[in-house]
Design a protein around this motif. Structure first.
Motif, PDB file in Angstrom:
ATOM      1  N   MET A   1      23.653 -13.584  -6.875  1.00  0.00           N
ATOM      2  CA  MET A   1      24.598 -14.089  -5.879  1.00  0.00           C
ATOM      3  C   MET A   1      25.048 -15.504  -6.230  1.00  0.00           C
ATOM      4  O   MET A   1      26.240 -15.836  -6.145  1.00  0.00           O
ATOM      5  CB  MET A   1      23.947 -14.077  -4.494  1.00  0.00           C
ATOM      6  N   ALA A   2      24.094 -16.358  -6.629  1.00  0.00           N
ATOM      7  CA  ALA A   2      24.425 -17.739  -6.975  1.00  0.00           C
ATOM      8  C   ALA A   2      25.373 -17.790  -8.173  1.00  0.00           C
ATOM      9  O   ALA A   2      26.314 -18.586  -8.210  1.00  0.00           O
ATOM     10  CB  ALA A   2      23.146 -18.526  -7.272  1.00  0.00           C
ATOM     11  N   THR A   3      25.146 -16.931  -9.150  1.00  0.00           N
ATOM     12  CA  THR A   3      26.018 -16.894 -10.333  1.00  0.00           C
ATOM     13  C   THR A   3      27.420 -16.452  -9.960  1.00  0.00           C
ATOM     14  O   THR A   3      28.422 -16.995 -10.445  1.00  0.00           O
ATOM     15  CB  THR A   3      25.424 -15.945 -11.389  1.00  0.00           C
ATOM     16  N   THR A   4      27.509 -15.451  -9.096  1.00  0.00           N
ATOM     17  CA  THR A   4      28.815 -14.971  -8.633  1.00  0.00           C
ATOM     18  C   THR A   4      29.588 -16.080  -7.923  1.00  0.00           C
ATOM     19  O   THR A   4      30.780 -16.301  -8.181  1.00  0.00           O
ATOM     20  CB  THR A   4      28.639 -13.762  -7.692  1.00  0.00           C
ATOM     21  N   LEU A   5      28.903 -16.801  -7.019  1.00  0.00           N
ATOM     22  CA  LEU A   5      29.551 -17.891  -6.299  1.00  0.00           C
ATOM     23  C   LEU A   5      29.935 -19.034  -7.236  1.00  0.00           C
ATOM     24  O   LEU A   5      30.983 -19.671  -7.060  1.00  0.00           O
ATOM     25  CB  LEU A   5      28.631 -18.415  -5.191  1.00  0.00           C
ATOM     26  N   LEU A   6      29.091 -19.295  -8.236  1.00  0.00           N
ATOM     27  CA  LEU A   6      29.392 -20.329  -9.219  1.00  0.00           C
ATOM     28  C   LEU A   6      30.697 -20.030  -9.945  1.00  0.00           C
ATOM     29  O   LEU A   6      31.557 -20.901 -10.118  1.00  0.00           O
ATOM     30  CB  LEU A   6      28.241 -20.448 -10.224  1.00  0.00           C
ATOM     31  N   ILE A   7      30.864 -18.781 -10.369  1.00  0.00           N
ATOM     32  CA  ILE A   7      32.085 -18.384 -11.090  1.00  0.00           C
ATOM     33  C   ILE A   7      33.291 -18.421 -10.157  1.00  0.00           C
ATOM     34  O   ILE A   7      34.364 -18.927 -10.521  1.00  0.00           O
ATOM     35  CB  ILE A   7      31.899 -16.986 -11.696  1.00  0.00           C
ATOM     36  N   LEU A   8      33.123 -17.918  -8.948  1.00  0.00           N
ATOM     37  CA  LEU A   8      34.215 -17.878  -7.967  1.00  0.00           C
ATOM     38  C   LEU A   8      34.710 -19.290  -7.645  1.00  0.00           C
ATOM     39  O   LEU A   8      35.900 -19.595  -7.764  1.00  0.00           O
ATOM     40  CB  LEU A   8      33.732 -17.175  -6.696  1.00  0.00           C
ATOM     41  N   ILE A   9      33.794 -20.164  -7.251  1.00  0.00           N
ATOM     42  CA  ILE A   9      34.176 -21.518  -6.843  1.00  0.00           C
ATOM     43  C   ILE A   9      34.556 -22.363  -8.059  1.00  0.00           C
ATOM     44  O   ILE A   9      35.491 -23.172  -8.006  1.00  0.00           O
ATOM     45  CB  ILE A   9      33.033 -22.174  -6.040  1.00  0.00           C
ATOM     46  N   GLY A  10      33.837 -22.167  -9.179  1.00  0.00           N
ATOM     47  CA  GLY A  10      34.122 -22.942 -10.383  1.00  0.00           C
ATOM     48  C   GLY A  10      35.521 -22.706 -10.919  1.00  0.00           C
ATOM     49  O   GLY A  10      36.244 -23.654 -11.260  1.00  0.00           O
ATOM     50  N   THR A  11      35.948 -21.455 -10.987  1.00  0.00           N
ATOM     51  CA  THR A  11      37.305 -21.171 -11.475  1.00  0.00           C
ATOM     52  C   THR A  11      38.357 -21.635 -10.475  1.00  0.00           C
ATOM     53  O   THR A  11      39.451 -22.061 -10.865  1.00  0.00           O
ATOM     54  CB  THR A  11      37.490 -19.666 -11.744  1.00  0.00           C
ATOM     55  N   GLY A  12      38.023 -21.576  -9.181  1.00  0.00           N
ATOM     56  CA  GLY A  12      38.939 -22.098  -8.170  1.00  0.00           C
ATOM     57  C   GLY A  12      39.162 -23.592  -8.343  1.00  0.00           C
ATOM     58  O   GLY A  12      40.297 -24.080  -8.288  1.00  0.00           O
ATOM     59  N   LEU A  13      38.072 -24.327  -8.570  1.00  0.00           N
ATOM     60  CA  LEU A  13      38.185 -25.771  -8.787  1.00  0.00           C
ATOM     61  C   LEU A  13      38.918 -26.086 -10.091  1.00  0.00           C
ATOM     62  O   LEU A  13      39.708 -27.037 -10.161  1.00  0.00           O
ATOM     63  CB  LEU A  13      36.787 -26.406  -8.801  1.00  0.00           C
ATOM     64  N   ALA A  14      38.657 -25.292 -11.131  1.00  0.00           N
ATOM     65  CA  ALA A  14      39.340 -25.503 -12.413  1.00  0.00           C
ATOM     66  C   ALA A  14      40.850 -25.344 -12.241  1.00  0.00           C
ATOM     67  O   ALA A  14      41.642 -26.130 -12.786  1.00  0.00           O
ATOM     68  CB  ALA A  14      38.821 -24.515 -13.457  1.00  0.00           C
ATOM     69  N   ALA A  15      41.251 -24.338 -11.470  1.00  0.00           N
ATOM     70  CA  ALA A  15      42.682 -24.137 -11.208  1.00  0.00           C
ATOM     71  C   ALA A  15      43.255 -25.300 -10.396  1.00  0.00           C
ATOM     72  O   ALA A  15      44.363 -25.767 -10.642  1.00  0.00           O
ATOM     73  CB  ALA A  15      42.896 -22.812 -10.484  1.00  0.00           C
ATOM     74  N   ALA A  16      42.479 -25.778  -9.406  1.00  0.00           N
ATOM     75  CA  ALA A  16      42.944 -26.892  -8.562  1.00  0.00           C
ATOM     76  C   ALA A  16      43.113 -28.164  -9.392  1.00  0.00           C
ATOM     77  O   ALA A  16      44.075 -28.915  -9.214  1.00  0.00           O
ATOM     78  CB  ALA A  16      41.961 -27.128  -7.420  1.00  0.00           C
ATOM     79  N   TRP A  17      42.186 -28.437 -10.303  1.00  0.00           N
ATOM     80  CA  TRP A  17      42.288 -29.616 -11.174  1.00  0.00           C
ATOM     81  C   TRP A  17      43.524 -29.544 -12.074  1.00  0.00           C
ATOM     82  O   TRP A  17      44.067 -30.564 -12.466  1.00  0.00           O
ATOM     83  CB  TRP A  17      41.035 -29.748 -12.028  1.00  0.00           C
ATOM     84  N   ALA A  18      43.956 -28.294 -12.374  1.00  0.00           N
ATOM     85  CA  ALA A  18      45.144 -28.127 -13.226  1.00  0.00           C
ATOM     86  C   ALA A  18      46.429 -28.096 -12.411  1.00  0.00           C
ATOM     87  O   ALA A  18      47.513 -27.861 -12.951  1.00  0.00           O
ATOM     88  CB  ALA A  18      45.014 -26.834 -14.028  1.00  0.00           C
ATOM     89  N   GLY A  19      46.310 -28.332 -11.109  1.00  0.00           N
ATOM     90  CA  GLY A  19      47.497 -28.367 -10.261  1.00  0.00           C
ATOM     91  C   GLY A  19      47.893 -27.026  -9.688  1.00  0.00           C
ATOM     92  O   GLY A  19      48.963 -26.894  -9.099  1.00  0.00           O
ATOM     93  N   LEU A  20      47.049 -25.992  -9.846  1.00  0.00           N
ATOM     94  CA  LEU A  20      47.313 -24.670  -9.277  1.00  0.00           C
ATOM     95  C   LEU A  20      46.478 -24.478  -8.026  1.00  0.00           C
ATOM     96  O   LEU A  20      45.629 -25.304  -7.704  1.00  0.00           O
ATOM     97  CB  LEU A  20      46.999 -23.583 -10.312  1.00  0.00           C
ATOM     98  N   SER A  21      46.688 -23.380  -7.321  1.00  0.00           N
ATOM     99  CA  SER A  21      45.913 -23.148  -6.103  1.00  0.00           C
ATOM    100  C   SER A  21      44.531 -22.598  -6.445  1.00  0.00           C
ATOM    101  O   SER A  21      44.348 -21.902  -7.451  1.00  0.00           O
ATOM    102  CB  SER A  21      46.651 -22.166  -5.186  1.00  0.00           C
TER     103      SER A  21
END
Length: 540
Positions: free
Chosen positions: A220-240
């Motif tokens: 579960m922790a790994t799944t959340l890490l990937i979910l939130i991590g890619t979301g933040l990566a997109a946000a840092w690049a100016g995407l949603s």
């Protein structure tokens, strides 16, 4: 916000959940609509139990991320491959024509070009959550209409990503629209490509290690890490962040861990989705809606009627008879949950003026609540213009529950119907399954045991009791579908006798190679020959 205040609002949300879900399930309505209503009641324009909807925005955004993540998980290459070209064209034309027409109306009504693009694209979408739940409850997911609806929704889900990229560009670059759109598209493609490449290289080994620990909390922790991590990566690049979560789902869709990840997020997916819908309800200004009741009514009825009337001829061109086309167009006539997200994003970036989206938000909510009524109207139309019912998978389950050593007939074209007629005369126990409603209605009127469902779906074959059947007759018109069905069932049920028809010698060899015990190359008497072949095998 203090801890006590946060816990107090959490209790309000949980109480609303406990009250809303059972009530709306009893009313046979979508709980998501109940969450919307609960949000209106407890929000600032209702009883103001929660004074500021912004307090729960972070959790609501997490709910959208989880929804986008799960949609990405569902978009496997296998699912895209089995979609027929006609249905793909139907979905693409629905999005293109509906968004263009609604956007054009908005432009004529005085909305700016950017706002018209957003309104047209958002209102062209239908509610994935509401429609799939309704189809599941009515056991219609495996029917031809259900599969077509899922295909259209799937293509609409693919259109959400470009819309999420488009809105910030429209808000920031009014002067150089084409150049800005091109730059944003390149940036989005580059970022998503980087996420997908890195994910493909790292995810399989990572989940392989994690799954071997057999620790559910680590998975579960790994799944959340990937979910939130890619979301933040997109946000840092100016995407949603939602777009990043969608990319994370795509990364995992083709791995062997896809089903485990879906199972892991299932418990809190519904809860976070409910929180998102409740937050949407909180920002709806009930007083403003009541003050403009006439406008809201016109928008609601106009949206549903316009989308249904536009989809009706497209569904007809997609191969549906008029009653089936009417049912499909009505069940997809509502607005989408993603329109709430896109409208909110558009207001934040100045693409839509504050308050302009309020009547549209209410119209969207009402249209989603009206979906069961639209489905009921579609059913009434079908029964009015087709005097005989087309029993679906629910009736198939009941018919098969006491059968053993029967024959399953896949396809009720000329050959399949000939087989069923011979079986009826000879007293052979059989169940026939056909995806075209008009064929089912005609065969049912002739007294044949036929059911309306997609026979290439394994769940439908299980409903027909294939594991207890003595033989399967494959009389499908599509060569690839027939060969795939034979190969799949030969692998799953080695002892099942499989007989198939083929239009050509080449297809006959393909079916034999796939695992058919006997193949009849099509002639005028193909139905008789298949029925006789089954009778011989049953007597043997």
């Amino acid at each position: 916000m203090s801890l006590h205040a946060l816990l107090a609002e959490a209790i309000v949300f949980l109480v609303a959940t406990v009250l809303v879900v059972p009530l709306f399930e009893r009313l046979k309505a979508s709980p998501l609509v109940g969450y919307l209503l609960a949000g209106i009641l407890i929000g600032p324009s209702g009883f103001a139990i929660v004074a500021d909807a912004k307090d729960i925005e972070p959790l609501a955004e997490l709910g959208i991320m989880v929804l986008m993540f799960s949609i990405g998980l569902e978009l496997t290459l296998e699912r895209l491959k089995v979609m027929r070209p006609r249905i793909l064209a139907l979905g693409a034309l629905q999005i293109l024509l509906t968004s263009s027409a609604i956007g054009g109306i908005a432009l004529v009504a005085g909305l700016e070009f950017g706002g018209s693009l957003v309104v047209g694209g958002s209102l062209a979408l239908s509610s994935t959550a509401v429609v799939l739940q309704l189809l599941s409850e009515r056991h219609e997911l495996a029917t031809r209409m259900g599969r077509a609806a899922m295909a259209v929704l799937l293509l609409q889900d693919l259109a959400i990503g470009p819309l999420l990229v488009l809105v910030p560009v429209l808000g920031a670059h009014e002067g150089t629209m084409i150049g800005a759109l091109g730059l944003a598209a390149l940036k989005a493609v580059a970022v998503l490509f980087a996420i997908l490449v890195v994910g493909r290289l790292a995810l399989r080994p990572l989940f392989h290690v994690v799954s071997h620990t057999r620790a559910a909390e680590l998975f579960m922790a790994t799944t959340l890490l990937i979910l939130i991590g890619t979301g933040l990566a997109a946000a840092w690049a100016g995407l949603s962040m939602a777009l990043g979560a969608f990319a994370a789902g795509l990364m995992l869709a083709e791995t062997e861990h896809r089903h485990s990840v879906l199972e892991a997020i299932q418990p809190f997916r519904g809860l976070l989705m409910g929180l998102f819908f409740m937050s949407v309800g909180m920002v709806i200004d009930l007083r403003l809606a009541l003050d403009h009741l006439g406008l809201v009514t016109v928008l609601t009825l106009g949206l549903m009627a316009f989308k249904a009337l536009l989809l009706l001829p497209l569904a007809r061109l997609g191969g549906f008879a008029w009653p089936g086309a009417a049912r499909l167009s009505l069940i997809l006539a509502q607005g989408s949950e993603f329109a709430f997200v896109i409208f909110s994003l558009a207001e934040d970036h100045g693409v839509l003026r504050p308050g302009l989206a309020q009547p549209l938000l209410v119209a969207l909510a009402v249209s989603m609540a009206a979906t069961p009524l639209l489905a009921m109207a579609g059913g009434l139309l079908g029964r009015k213009f087709e005097p005989y019912e087309a029993p679906g998978i629910d009736m198939l389950i009941k018919a098969a529950q006491d059968l053993h050593d029967h024959v399953v007939v896949a396809g009720m074209g000329r050959v399949g119907r000939g087989v069923a007629e011979k079986f009826t005369k000879r007293g052979v126990a059989y169940l026939a399954v056909e995806g075209r409603r008009d064929r089912v209605v005609g065969a049912k009127a002739a007294g044949l045991a036929v059911f309306h469902a997609d026979v290439t779906d394994l769940t439908v074959l299980e409903a027909a009791g294939i594991e207890r059947a003595q033989a399967l007759v494959v009389a499908l018109g599509e060569a690839e579908g027939a060969a795939h069905l034979v190969a799949t069932l030969r692998y799953l049920f080695p002892g099942l006798r499989i007989l198939a028809r083929a239009r050509t010698e080449a297809l006959g060899r393909l079916l034999t190679k796939a695992g058919a015990d006997e193949v009849v190359v099509e002639k005028q008497d193909a139905g008789d020959r298949l029925a006789s072949a089954v009778a011989v095998s049953l007597d043997a």
